[in-house]
Write an enzyme that holds these catalytic residues in place. Structure first.
Site, PDB file in Angstrom:
ATOM      1  N   ARG A   1       0.853  -1.177   0.000  1.00  0.00           N
ATOM      2  CA  ARG A   1       0.000   0.000   0.000  1.00  0.00           C
ATOM      3  C   ARG A   1       0.894   1.235   0.000  1.00  0.00           C
ATOM      4  O   ARG A   1       1.950   1.254   0.635  1.00  0.00           O
ATOM      5  CB  ARG A   1      -0.925   0.020   1.223  1.00  0.00           C
ATOM      6  CG  ARG A   1      -2.065  -0.991   1.168  1.00  0.00           C
ATOM      7  CD  ARG A   1      -3.062  -0.661   0.068  1.00  0.00           C
ATOM      8  NE  ARG A   1      -4.232  -1.539   0.060  1.00  0.00           N
ATOM      9  CZ  ARG A   1      -4.339  -2.643  -0.647  1.00  0.00           C
ATOM     10  NH1 ARG A   1      -3.325  -3.050  -1.394  1.00  0.00           N
ATOM     11  NH2 ARG A   1      -5.441  -3.365  -0.610  1.00  0.00           N
TER      12      ARG A   1
ATOM     13  N   GLU B   1      -3.117   7.846  -4.104  1.00  0.00           N
ATOM     14  CA  GLU B   1      -3.467   6.908  -5.166  1.00  0.00           C
ATOM     15  C   GLU B   1      -4.921   7.129  -5.565  1.00  0.00           C
ATOM     16  O   GLU B   1      -5.783   7.156  -4.675  1.00  0.00           O
ATOM     17  CB  GLU B   1      -3.274   5.469  -4.697  1.00  0.00           C
ATOM     18  CG  GLU B   1      -3.484   4.439  -5.789  1.00  0.00           C
ATOM     19  CD  GLU B   1      -3.168   3.011  -5.349  1.00  0.00           C
ATOM     20  OE1 GLU B   1      -4.014   2.131  -5.602  1.00  0.00           O
ATOM     21  OE2 GLU B   1      -2.097   2.793  -4.754  1.00  0.00           O
TER      22      GLU B   1
ATOM     23  N   HIS C   1      -1.246   0.114  -9.866  1.00  0.00           N
ATOM     24  CA  HIS C   1      -1.844  -0.906  -8.990  1.00  0.00           C
ATOM     25  C   HIS C   1      -2.320  -2.093  -9.833  1.00  0.00           C
ATOM     26  O   HIS C   1      -3.482  -2.517  -9.752  1.00  0.00           O
ATOM     27  CB  HIS C   1      -2.997  -0.321  -8.172  1.00  0.00           C
ATOM     28  CG  HIS C   1      -3.213  -1.034  -6.872  1.00  0.00           C
ATOM     29  ND1 HIS C   1      -3.620  -0.397  -5.719  1.00  0.00           N
ATOM     30  CD2 HIS C   1      -3.075  -2.339  -6.523  1.00  0.00           C
ATOM     31  CE1 HIS C   1      -3.732  -1.265  -4.730  1.00  0.00           C
ATOM     32  NE2 HIS C   1      -3.406  -2.467  -5.201  1.00  0.00           N
TER      33      HIS C   1
END
Length: 304
Positions: A217, A246, A265
């Protein structure tokens, strides 16, 4: 064996419907369900009635649902932890190799220059790679890394041995890894304890030969400190499948930083994710029906 009544939401997915049925369950409206399979989303859930005894979340990271207050102790919650390990581990190794072998820089080139990567390319053979969070994904990386001749230093919460790792350290020694390893891969969950785990001090310890790979993350890394370290050459580079913020905004300095590789991602793309998610759903529906322990149990207090 009873037939579990399972709702799939927010939108029913035919692949997940088949997965529920393979596990011995029956897909029903939410009002009639005793279990919920969450098809997607990021923290969103329908309102759960008291009859819902189990919720299967779609991702390994569950912080969005924890932060929203949805994850409670009134019912059982499971994540996809471990279900996507091989897919994400493969992506993580690819990112590390892209950095170490200079592929990221070469891909940005607009002219043929045989000398451009001199002094940039190194090898994983003989290198020490630290894996912070050697759970399902981290452990799945180890055979590939050792097969390439690397030595693996694993970090887990309690420091119990991890197969294939040369050493395993407990989480309270995580900051030592950056001085001991040539490269570091982040695969730990996002919790209060891991927020900004990697800052200026850790990046200095990693040093100018080291690559940082983050497939966990974005919040594990202090982005401002990372941008500065990349700009100054404090580390060799960073390969990031996750960022903070993000999505990474257009115009952010990481997009144009030559020492950075950014992917959106995508180490676990939907083409790979959905079949693996379906396998987890099938197995957990079967276990739910049989009264067995479910895979990927979430601890509401720890947040993962």
């Amino acid at each position: 064996m009873p037939t579990p009544a399972v709702h799939i939401g927010p939108d029913e997915n035919p692949v997940l419907r088949e997965a529920v049925e393979r596990g011995g369950g029956k897909v029903v409206p939410l009002a009639e369900a005793e279990a919920l399979v969450v098809a997607g989303g990021h923290g969103d859930l329908p309102e759960l009635h008291d009859g819902i005894r189990w919720v299967q979340l779609p991702s390994a990271g569950v912080e969005a649902w924890v932060a929203s207050g949805a994850v409670d102790t009134a019912r059982t919650w499971t994540s996809a932890a471990g279900a996507y390990s091989t897919s994400v581990a493969e992506g993580a190794v690819a990112l590390l190799l892209a950095g170490v072998r200079g592929i990221g820089r070469a891909a940005r080139a607009t002219t043929w220059d045989n000398d451009a990567l001199d002094g940039v390319q190194t090898s994983l053979r003989g290198a020490t790679v630290g894996i912070v969070g050697a759970g399902g994904i981290g452990s799945a990386m180890i055979p590939a890394l050792t097969g390439l001749g690397a030595r693996v230093l694993a970090v887990t919460r309690r420091g119990l041995p991890v197969e294939g790792a040369a050493e395993t350290w407990a989480a309270d020694r995580v900051r030592e890894v950056f001085a001991a390893a040539d490269h570091v891969v982040l695969a730990a969950p996002a919790t209060a304890e891991t927020a900004a785990l990697v800052g200026a001090a850790e990046l200095r310890a990693l040093g100018p030969q080291g690559w940082l790979v983050n497939i966990a993350r974005g919040t594990l890394v202090d982005t401002d400190a990372l941008v500065e370290a990349l700009r100054d050459g404090t580390i060799a580079g960073a390969a990031l499948d996750v960022t903070d913020p993000e999505p990474l905004p257009d115009g952010h300095p990481l997009w144009t930083e030559p020492r950075a590789i950014v992917t959106p991602h995508s180490t676990n793309p939907s083409t790979l994710r959905l079949p693996l998610q379906a396998e987890r759903v099938t197995e957990n529906v079967r276990r739910f029906a049989a009264g067995e322990e479910l895979l990927g149990l979430v601890d509401p207090e720890r947040g993962y």
